[in-house]
Write a protein that holds these residues in place. Structure first.
Motif, PDB file in Angstrom:
ATOM      1  N   SER A   1       0.822  -1.172  -0.103  1.00 35.11           N
ATOM      2  CA  SER A   1      -0.008   0.058   0.005  1.00 35.11           C
ATOM      3  C   SER A   1       0.685   1.430   0.120  1.00 35.11           C
ATOM      4  CB  SER A   1      -0.978   0.026   1.195  1.00 35.11           C
ATOM      5  OG  SER A   1      -1.979  -0.843   1.020  1.00 35.11           O
ATOM      6  N   ILE A   2       1.902   1.173   0.748  1.00 37.32           N
ATOM      7  CA  ILE A   2       2.901   2.292   0.705  1.00 37.32           C
ATOM      8  C   ILE A   2       3.459   2.466  -0.632  1.00 37.32           C
ATOM      9  CG2 ILE A   2       5.223   3.296   1.469  1.00 37.32           C
ATOM     10  CD1 ILE A   2       4.355   1.749   4.299  1.00 37.32           C
ATOM     11  N   VAL A   3       3.738   1.508  -1.444  1.00 36.20           N
ATOM     12  CA  VAL A   3       4.500   1.668  -2.906  1.00 36.20           C
ATOM     13  C   VAL A   3       3.251   2.302  -3.732  1.00 36.20           C
ATOM     14  CG1 VAL A   3       5.147   0.553  -4.989  1.00 36.20           C
ATOM     15  CG2 VAL A   3       6.296   0.044  -2.729  1.00 36.20           C
ATOM     16  N   CYS A   4       2.004   1.474  -3.636  1.00 36.72           N
ATOM     17  CA  CYS A   4       0.768   2.154  -4.644  1.00 36.72           C
ATOM     18  C   CYS A   4       0.724   3.603  -4.200  1.00 36.72           C
ATOM     19  CB  CYS A   4      -0.468   1.286  -4.168  1.00 36.72           C
ATOM     20  SG  CYS A   4      -0.218  -0.334  -4.783  1.00 36.72           S
ATOM     21  N   GLY A   5       0.630   4.135  -3.040  1.00 38.54           N
ATOM     22  CA  GLY A   5       0.306   5.573  -2.692  1.00 38.54           C
ATOM     23  C   GLY A   5       1.427   6.339  -3.062  1.00 38.54           C
ATOM     24  N   GLY A   6       2.862   6.003  -3.060  1.00 38.45           N
ATOM     25  CA  GLY A   6       3.699   6.820  -3.590  1.00 38.45           C
ATOM     26  C   GLY A   6       3.630   7.047  -4.970  1.00 38.45           C
ATOM     27  N   ILE A   7       3.262   5.876  -5.665  1.00 40.11           N
ATOM     28  CA  ILE A   7       3.402   6.068  -7.495  1.00 40.11           C
ATOM     29  C   ILE A   7       2.155   6.916  -7.745  1.00 40.11           C
ATOM     30  CG2 ILE A   7       2.814   4.843  -9.374  1.00 40.11           C
ATOM     31  CD1 ILE A   7       4.287   2.537  -8.188  1.00 40.11           C
ATOM     32  N   SER A   8       1.077   6.806  -7.098  1.00 37.12           N
ATOM     33  CA  SER A   8      -0.179   7.676  -7.473  1.00 37.12           C
ATOM     34  C   SER A   8       0.157   8.995  -7.059  1.00 37.12           C
ATOM     35  CB  SER A   8      -1.467   7.144  -6.776  1.00 37.12           C
ATOM     36  OG  SER A   8      -2.727   7.699  -7.017  1.00 37.12           O
ATOM     37  N   PHE A   9       0.690   9.198  -6.033  1.00 38.85           N
ATOM     38  CA  PHE A   9       0.909  10.702  -5.817  1.00 38.85           C
ATOM     39  C   PHE A   9       1.750  11.482  -6.524  1.00 38.85           C
ATOM     40  CE2 PHE A   9       2.042  14.258  -3.063  1.00 38.85           C
ATOM     41  CZ  PHE A   9       0.842  14.580  -2.395  1.00 38.85           C
TER      42      PHE A   9
ATOM     43  N   SER B   1       5.476  24.980  -7.222  1.00 29.47           N
ATOM     44  CA  SER B   1       4.918  24.609  -5.999  1.00 29.47           C
ATOM     45  C   SER B   1       4.134  23.251  -5.943  1.00 29.47           C
ATOM     46  CB  SER B   1       4.114  25.743  -5.355  1.00 29.47           C
ATOM     47  OG  SER B   1       4.540  26.744  -4.991  1.00 29.47           O
ATOM     48  N   LEU B   2       3.230  23.263  -6.948  1.00 30.67           N
ATOM     49  CA  LEU B   2       2.720  21.863  -7.122  1.00 30.67           C
ATOM     50  C   LEU B   2       3.413  20.604  -7.598  1.00 30.67           C
ATOM     51  CD1 LEU B   2      -0.703  23.384  -8.707  1.00 30.67           C
ATOM     52  CD2 LEU B   2      -0.567  22.507  -6.487  1.00 30.67           C
ATOM     53  N   GLY B   3       4.252  20.989  -8.465  1.00 27.95           N
ATOM     54  CA  GLY B   3       5.241  19.730  -9.006  1.00 27.95           C
ATOM     55  C   GLY B   3       6.259  19.226  -8.106  1.00 27.95           C
ATOM     56  N   LEU B   4       6.781  20.140  -7.140  1.00 26.75           N
ATOM     57  CA  LEU B   4       7.679  19.570  -6.032  1.00 26.75           C
ATOM     58  C   LEU B   4       7.209  18.548  -5.253  1.00 26.75           C
ATOM     59  CD1 LEU B   4       9.505  22.796  -5.024  1.00 26.75           C
ATOM     60  CD2 LEU B   4      10.419  20.955  -6.317  1.00 26.75           C
ATOM     61  N   ALA B   5       5.716  18.264  -5.221  1.00 23.80           N
ATOM     62  CA  ALA B   5       5.228  17.197  -4.493  1.00 23.80           C
ATOM     63  C   ALA B   5       5.584  15.901  -4.789  1.00 23.80           C
ATOM     64  CB  ALA B   5       3.709  17.331  -4.618  1.00 23.80           C
ATOM     65  N   ALA B   6       6.311  15.785  -5.938  1.00 29.25           N
ATOM     66  CA  ALA B   6       6.786  14.583  -6.445  1.00 29.25           C
ATOM     67  C   ALA B   6       7.899  13.994  -5.682  1.00 29.25           C
ATOM     68  CB  ALA B   6       7.045  14.774  -8.114  1.00 29.25           C
ATOM     69  N   PHE B   7       8.668  14.877  -5.099  1.00 24.67           N
ATOM     70  CA  PHE B   7       9.781  14.301  -4.520  1.00 24.67           C
ATOM     71  C   PHE B   7       9.645  13.749  -3.160  1.00 24.67           C
ATOM     72  CE2 PHE B   7      13.312  15.387  -1.311  1.00 24.67           C
ATOM     73  CZ  PHE B   7      14.572  14.974  -1.953  1.00 24.67           C
ATOM     74  N   PRO B   8       8.905  13.929  -2.317  1.00 23.40           N
ATOM     75  CA  PRO B   8       8.311  13.098  -1.156  1.00 23.40           C
ATOM     76  C   PRO B   8       7.774  11.869  -1.572  1.00 23.40           C
ATOM     77  CG  PRO B   8       6.987  14.971  -1.127  1.00 23.40           C
ATOM     78  CD  PRO B   8       7.947  15.310  -1.963  1.00 23.40           C
ATOM     79  N   ALA B   9       6.863  11.865  -2.852  1.00 28.55           N
ATOM     80  CA  ALA B   9       6.300  10.835  -3.181  1.00 28.55           C
ATOM     81  C   ALA B   9       7.177   9.739  -3.797  1.00 28.55           C
ATOM     82  CB  ALA B   9       5.283  11.230  -4.581  1.00 28.55           C
ATOM     83  N   LEU B  10       8.419  10.281  -4.597  1.00 27.22           N
ATOM     84  CA  LEU B  10       9.251   9.539  -5.028  1.00 27.22           C
ATOM     85  C   LEU B  10      10.174   8.667  -3.681  1.00 27.22           C
ATOM     86  CD1 LEU B  10      11.031   8.400  -7.291  1.00 27.22           C
ATOM     87  CD2 LEU B  10      12.621  10.333  -7.009  1.00 27.22           C
ATOM     88  N   LEU B  11      10.449   9.494  -2.741  1.00 27.99           N
ATOM     89  CA  LEU B  11      11.116   8.834  -1.615  1.00 27.99           C
ATOM     90  C   LEU B  11      10.034   7.792  -0.912  1.00 27.99           C
ATOM     91  CD1 LEU B  11      12.565  12.372   0.247  1.00 27.99           C
ATOM     92  CD2 LEU B  11      13.573  10.339  -1.020  1.00 27.99           C
ATOM     93  N   MET B  12       8.826   8.223  -0.792  1.00 21.53           N
ATOM     94  CA  MET B  12       7.933   7.259  -0.364  1.00 21.53           C
ATOM     95  C   MET B  12       7.971   5.704  -1.086  1.00 21.53           C
ATOM     96  SD  MET B  12       3.919   7.586   0.251  1.00 21.53           S
ATOM     97  CE  MET B  12       2.720   6.563   0.669  1.00 21.53           C
ATOM     98  N   THR B  13       8.027   5.844  -2.320  1.00 19.20           N
ATOM     99  CA  THR B  13       7.951   4.802  -3.165  1.00 19.20           C
ATOM    100  C   THR B  13       8.979   3.798  -3.191  1.00 19.20           C
ATOM    101  OG1 THR B  13       6.706   6.115  -4.964  1.00 19.20           O
ATOM    102  CG2 THR B  13       7.709   4.009  -5.554  1.00 19.20           C
ATOM    103  N   LEU B  14      10.316   4.757  -3.306  1.00 21.97           N
ATOM    104  CA  LEU B  14      11.480   4.031  -2.866  1.00 21.97           C
ATOM    105  C   LEU B  14      11.754   3.249  -1.700  1.00 21.97           C
ATOM    106  CD1 LEU B  14      14.087   6.443  -4.582  1.00 21.97           C
ATOM    107  CD2 LEU B  14      13.234   4.327  -5.545  1.00 21.97           C
ATOM    108  N   GLY B  15      11.140   4.090  -0.757  1.00 23.75           N
ATOM    109  CA  GLY B  15      11.274   3.522   0.736  1.00 23.75           C
ATOM    110  C   GLY B  15      10.349   2.328   1.044  1.00 23.75           C
TER     111      GLY B  15
END
Length: 523
Positions: free
Chosen positions: A115-123, A206-220
């Motif tokens: 679920s953590i990986v799915c959430g990161g990819i979608s975000f 501002s909106l696009g930088l949300a991809a950075f924590p999403a990438l960290l969440m996916t890799l994590g």
């Protein structure tokens, strides 16, 4: 390992005193990586209000609000009252509400990491779509993908943290989710302050930088170990033992593992946890799973965090001043969450919730009085009163940060037995997102209708929830997660609600297991 007869909780005996282990680097790293999931939630909460106060964004997507904002004769309280603009913020949470119900069976059947990986990819995909939006449809589609990511992340991350953390430090480590959320809010406020100067495309950054924590969440999510509870629940007991040994830094994990095995046997006999959670023996946990997230949102905190720049501009602050003020509230939220992490496993959950509630009530009443007396439809606050308002809003945020902010997530994530844990967490997240959606959609209209009374409205709810905690929430500090159900049997009120726990009289639990067995046999 020693066996035992099942009780209705799925564990045989209280074995807490036999648990062994220490805080290992393995635990800390796992919790830090998992808690990044909270940062994507916080980043969006912080970024939305800043972006919706930027003229370039309003002019491109919400031109009527842009025009109304420029008209001096428009009431200060009503300049941003637009349902389309509110939908930009709230659509994310409606999507999250739906997706968290989908996330529950994935979390249970495939593990917390899935679920953590799915959430990161979608975000990540939602952030990319928002950054490149050229029309309102693309903007809302991106928000929906962000909402799906938040639904999965909020469903799995608090659960992951509760199951990985040692019992005596579970509260503090579980609050890593809230700490990451507050850091996400503060980061978003800093980003907005910088990007507002990058005209006309700063809002896209501002909106696009949300991809950075999403990438960290996916890799994590790919790198994290699965929780021992989830592995045992899925029949991978030996693998669960190895992970538990690494987490606890000792080979002597028999007692804790036995509790997990006992709980998982009952959990696996229950194929419909959402039906099971409605049974009377789960009534206290169900009430908490509904009331805790509902009350957390009805503090009014999301209104302040979502619309901080809008709110401060409404009060007469200039563009830069409003962003400074919202950044300040984000900073104090981070600091107060650190206080909560340090105190939650010493003072307990109830003390923090009650003291925080009292402070929030006082602060909201004072702000309402100042605005009611010194601030009108077409006048601005004086510099002195503006400073006082910011101080008391910060004190309100501090109180929330050490109490209902983190504990609104921590308590529901730690009270459910394993057989209903994923369903309980889904209900918690769904209720949180439902009320977040309602408040986000209604706040601008409520502000226009209630004016300064909006703070009294939320103060009334804080009063109700503080009384609720005082009378109905038992202290969960130091109670092992697999033995939490025993706590309700000792509470003055809930022990009257729960059915008999004697194995001979516990017909409800036995009937549920028989029904599941019969259903499976017929299939």
């Amino acid at each position: 390992m020693a066996g035992g007869s099942f009780g209705p909780t799925g564990v045989a005996k209280e074995r807490a005193e036999q648990y062994q282990g220490k805080v290992t680097g393995y635990v800390i790293i796992a919790c830090l990586v998992a808690a990044i999931g909270g940062s994507i939630f916080g980043y969006d909460v912080g970024i939305s209000g800043g972006v919706t106060s930027m003229d370039e964004f309003l002019e491109e997507f919400f031109h009527s609000v842009y025009e109304k904002k420029k008209h001096a004769h428009e009431s200060n309280y009503c300049k941003y009252d637009d349902q389309g603009l509110a939908a930009f913020t709230s659509s994310l949470y409606l999507a999250g509400l739906v997706s968290t119900l989908v996330a529950s069976p994935i979390t249970r059947n495939y593990g917390r990491r899935a679920s953590i990986v799915c959430g990161g990819i979608s975000f990540f995909l939602g952030a990319a779509l928002n950054a490149g939006a050229v029309n309102l449809a693309m903007l809302l589609a991106g928000r929906i993908l962000l909402g799906i990511g938040i639904g999965f992340g909020n469903q799995a991350v608090p659960l992951y943290l509760s199951e990985v953390a040692p019992t005596h430090l579970r509260g503090g480590l579980n609050m890593m989710f809230q700490l990451a959320t507050t850091l996400g809010i503060f980061t978003a406020n800093m980003v907005n302050f910088g990007t507002q100067k990058l005209k006309p495309w700063g809002w896209r950054l501002s909106l696009g930088l949300a991809a950075f924590p999403a990438l960290l969440m996916t890799l994590g999510g790919f790198l994290l170990p699965e929780t021992p509870n989830s592995l045992v629940e899925r029949g991978l007991t030996e693998r669960g033992r190895r992970v538990l040994e690494k987490l606890r830094g000792t080979k002597n994990v028999n007692a804790e593992l036995q509790d997990m095995v006992d709980a998982s046997e009952l959990a696996n006999s229950i194929k419909h946890p959402f039906r099971n959670i409605l049974q009377k023996r789960h009534r206290p946990q169900l009430v908490m799973a509904i009331c805790m997230p509902m009350f957390q949102i009805l503090t009014g905190i999301n209104s302040i965090l979502f619309y901080a720049p809008v709110l401060f501009q409404t009060m007469g602050f200039g563009g830069n001043a409003s962003l400074y003020s919202s950044a300040l509230t984000g900073a104090v939220l981070v600091l107060s969450t650190l206080v909560s992490i340090a105190l939650v496993d010493r003072l307990g959950r109830r003390a923090l919730l009650i003291s925080g509630g009292l402070q929030m009530i006082i602060c909201q009443v004072i702000v309402a009085v100042i605005l009611g007396v010194k601030f009108g439809d077409n006048q601005e606050l004086s510099k002195g009163y503006s400073i006082v308002v910011v101080i008391f809003i910060c004190l309100f945020v501090i109180a929330f940060g050490w109490s209902w902010g983190p504990l609104g997530w921590t308590i529901p994530s730690e009270i459910f037995p394993l057989e209903t844990r994923s369903a309980g967490q889904s209900i918690t997240v769904a209720v949180n997102l439902l009320f977040t959606f309602i408040i986000a959609q209604a706040f601008l209209s409520l502000l226009c209708a209630f004016k300064f009374g909006i703070f009294l409205f939320f103060a009334g709810w804080v009063s109700v929830m503080t009384i609720f905690v005082y009378f109905l929430l038992p202290e969960t500090k130091g109670v092992p997660i697999e033995e939490m159900t025993l706590l309700w049997k000792k509470h003055w009120f809930w022990k009257k609600i729960l059915p008999e726990t004697n194995p001979e009289t516990n017909h409800e639990a036995e009937a549920e297991r028989n029904n599941e067995t019969n259903t499976n046999s017929s299939v």
